[in-house]
Design an enzyme around this catalytic site. Structure first.
Site, PDB file in Angstrom:
ATOM      1  N   SER A 132      41.472  38.161 -11.633  1.00 29.68           N
ATOM      2  CA  SER A 132      42.399  38.801 -10.695  1.00 29.68           C
ATOM      3  C   SER A 132      42.476  40.286 -10.998  1.00 29.68           C
ATOM      4  O   SER A 132      42.260  40.705 -12.144  1.00 29.68           O
ATOM      5  CB  SER A 132      43.788  38.167 -10.831  1.00 29.68           C
ATOM      6  OG  SER A 132      44.771  38.929 -10.170  1.00 29.68           O
ATOM      7  N   TYR A 145      50.996  36.624 -15.818  1.00 33.48           N
ATOM      8  CA  TYR A 145      49.768  36.176 -15.167  1.00 33.48           C
ATOM      9  C   TYR A 145      48.630  37.152 -15.460  1.00 33.48           C
ATOM     10  O   TYR A 145      47.505  36.735 -15.805  1.00 33.48           O
ATOM     11  CB  TYR A 145      50.001  36.064 -13.670  1.00 33.48           C
ATOM     12  CG  TYR A 145      48.806  35.615 -12.870  1.00 33.48           C
ATOM     13  CD1 TYR A 145      48.465  34.274 -12.795  1.00 33.48           C
ATOM     14  CD2 TYR A 145      48.020  36.531 -12.169  1.00 33.48           C
ATOM     15  CE1 TYR A 145      47.371  33.844 -12.053  1.00 33.48           C
ATOM     16  CE2 TYR A 145      46.928  36.119 -11.430  1.00 33.48           C
ATOM     17  CZ  TYR A 145      46.615  34.786 -11.369  1.00 33.48           C
ATOM     18  OH  TYR A 145      45.524  34.375 -10.632  1.00 33.48           O
TER      19      TYR A 145
END
Length: 219
Positions: A132, A145
């Site tokens: 990501s 995250y």
């Protein structure tokens, strides 16, 4: 000879879209996800092998490896968002952070270790670790995250150096219209993001063209 892929998080989102794309090209698929009912429906649709379970469970990792004794592609797509609403790091529950790392970092490494013998034996073994832009961007609320994805990227970077016979790509797919993104930013904003099917098509092209291992952005 039919290629075989093992895809985690394959019941929805990018994992489902990639499974459909590979199946259309004749790939043999071993699919896993936590939601057994959804996964069984996908497997029935694609003629794939469904093995529901949690990738953070060592026994499940062993089952997956046994189901794919011959393997050409491992896609570590399963991921956990962590605590929602997304908290600042100053308030991130440490127990939840440890669980997030277990799913997003330790579990992919465990599956890599379990399947590397088969991937090394393939003439075109490859690993895709889905990461990501939160791995490198300082986005408020995304620290937990993002830290897990940063760890996955470095793990991939070192693995690529250590396993020259296996292609290793760590892939940033960009924002996609998925349930996970909706949980983080809301359904309205998520609806404006990319269709996972379009991202899956680009990822399929990557696997087919087999460039040198490294970080790949599909944004």
């Amino acid at each position: 000879m039919t290629n075989t892929a093992l895809i985690t998080g394959a019941s929805r989102g990018l994992g489902l879209a990639l499974a459909r794309s590979l199946a259309a090209s004749g790939w043999n698929l071993v699919l896993t996800a936590r939601g057994a009912d959804d996964l069984e429906r996908v497997a029935a649709e694609l003629g794939a092998t469904a093995i529901p379970g949690d990738v953070a469970d060592p026994a499940h990792v062993e089952r997956l490896a046994r189901a794919a004794p011959e393997l050409d592609l491992l896609v570590n797509n399963a991921s956990d968002l962590g605590v929602t609403p997304l908290p600042p790091l100053a308030a991130y529950p440490l127990e939840a952070f440890s669980a997030l790392l277990e799913t997003n970092v330790t579990a992919p490494l465990a599956l890599i270790q379990a399947t590397l013998p088969a991937l090394r034996a393939s003439s075109h073994g490859a690993i895709v670790n889905v990461t990501s832009d939160a791995a490198t961007g300082a986005y408020e609320g995304w620290g937990g995250y993002g830290a897990s994805k940063a760890a996955l990227e470095q793990l991939s970077n070192v693995l690529a150096a250590e396993e020259p016979s296996v292609r290793v790509w760590w892939v940033d797919p960009g924002e996609m219209n998925t349930r996970m993104l909706a949980a983080a930013v809301g359904a309205e904003e998520a609806a404006a993001a990319s269709d996972p099917a379009k991202v899956a098509a680009a990822l399929h092209d990557l696997v087919s063209s087999r460039p040198a291992g490294g970080k790949v952005s599909l944004q």
